[in-house]
Design an enzyme around this catalytic site. Structure first.
Site: not given
Lengths: 308, 121
Positions: A175, A183, A192, A218
């Protein structure tokens, strides 16, 4: 061509004379041509029976080609239909604007027959491949890694093989640390980019026999067939190291990125399901997060044989 | 050249040079295109009429529209000179050029449209 179905091309052009011309020029491709002589009609057809490609005239009375493209790209039903703009040779500004609106290509009028054919063929090939990916659904569209569906299926197969040949199966659940703040701070396009780069590093760091997947959001997963806990752990450490040191993240968001990993490993019993191994690795991942992130933690599998 | 295009009676032929030979499509040798070229050429008199009427009425919108379509189609049917001539008309309309130069450009375009022939060379 990989399609068995006949692909459809919608031509939206107010000039009547363009339609038979395009028809003849594309004859060799074996596509079905549909004609619309204004933007509104074109949009209606595109929504009701989505074509595989739209050839769209820029300069039309009433609704312009740009306006049509905008509407196409805003609707989920028509968003993925590739658009090639037909534009006058002297309208170079239009080319840039067309790409900004999401067109895949443009052809200048009057067009060279070979060029029109080649551009249409290329766009249709890409569309066919995209269709294949969507229907077969094994690849994650953003990162190019295997997707969740493939992961579930493959892990089941590897566990069965592990049971049969009595060999261990390792699993990494990975992770990205603090991804939400990336973000929120830098926007989703940067987020992205980070995910894509992360996937690249993951693929480069793991061995060719490891199965790298995007588990969701993620979170990533790596299946390590025929790998002991020790080997799987080593692989996880290499991944953490490579992520931490990757300079590309600094280029993208101005700072490095770290990840946390949970590792689990088992020589599967015949009852062992993918969920058991995933859950164990997930718990270890949680432990790694709690312990301060940028680290790897190993799971203890009580009810199946762990191999160190 | 024996196959001279006929000139419709009563039209303005001021800029028409009777010595000019028929305009042959670049694609005339392509059997796939032959029929289409015929269709395109048969429709040209109607375009010529639109151009003449629009010019007479100073209907710039129609002039521009017909010229734009001829620009896009002409070269596609193997008549690149129609495309460049139509582009010039479109440009002049957009640039709000003087009537004289617009007249001349439209006459050139009309003359080219009249010379266009669907016969193979």
């Amino acid at each position: 061509m990989i399609m068995s179905r006949r692909q459809k091309v919608l031509v939206i052009d107010d000039s009547q004379q363009m339609h038979p011309l395009i028809q003849v020029r594309l004859r060799g491709l074996g596509v079905e041509l549909i004609s619309a002589y204004d933007g509104q009609t074109g949009l209606k057809i595109a929504t009701e029976e989505p074509p595989d490609l739209i050839l769209l005239d820029v300069n039309m009375p009433g609704m312009s080609g740009f306006e049509v493209c905008q509407v196409l790209k805003e609707s989920s039903q028509t968003h993925d239909i590739p658009v090639i703009f037909l534009t006058g040779a002297d309208e170079s500004v239009n080319k840039v604007k067309g790409f900004d609106l999401g067109a895949v290509d443009y052809v200048t009028k009057p067009f060279d027959p070979a060029e029109l054919c080649a551009r249409v063929r290329a766009a249709l090939n890409t569309k066919a491949l995209m269709d294949l990916l969507t229907t077969q659904g094994q690849i994650d569209g953003l990162t190019g890694l295997h997707n969740r569906r493939y992961f579930d299926e493959r892990l089941g197969q590897e566990l069965a093989a592990g049971h049969r040949y009595e060999r261990p199966v390792g699993l990494l659940m990975i992770d990205l640390d603090h991804f939400k703040s990336i973000n929120d701070t830098f926007g989703h396009p940067k987020g992205d980019q980070v995910l894509r780069k992360f996937a690249d590093v993951l693929t480069q760091t793991c061995r060719a026999t490891d199965v790298t997947c995007r588990y969701g959001g993620e979170e990533f997963a790596v299946i390590l067939p025929a790998s002991t806990l020790e080997l799987s752990h080593q692989c996880g450490v290499r991944v953490l190291d490579a992520i931490r040191k990757c300079p590309d993240f600094v280029d993208i968001i101005g700072r490095p990125v770290t990840a946390s990993i949970g590792v689990a490993c088992a020589v599967p019993s015949d009852r062992m399901t993918p969920a058991v191994l995933v859950e164990a690795a997930d718990k270890a991942l949680y432990a790694a997060k709690v312990a301060g992130r940028d680290r790897i933690a190993a799971a203890e599998l009580a009810h199946s044989q762990t191999v160190v | 050249m024996q196959d001279r295009p006929s000139i419709a009676p009563g039209v303005n032929t001021e800029h028409f040079n009777a010595d000019q030979e028929p305009l042959t499509s670049q694609f005339a040798a392509d059997p796939d295109m032959l029929e289409l070229i015929g269709m395109f050429v048969r429709e040209l008199p109607a375009r010529v009429e639109s151009l003449q009427q629009a010019l007479a009425r100073s209907d710039l919108a129609t002039l521009s529209q017909v010229a734009h379509q001829l620009k896009g189609a002409g070269g596609g049917y193997g008549f690149p000179s129609i495309t460049s001539s139509a582009a010039e008309v479109e440009r002049l309309v957009k640039a709000k050029a003087e009537v004289d130069s617009l007249h001349e450009a439209v006459s050139d375009l009309i003359s080219l449209c009249r010379r266009a022939s669907s016969n193979p060379r």
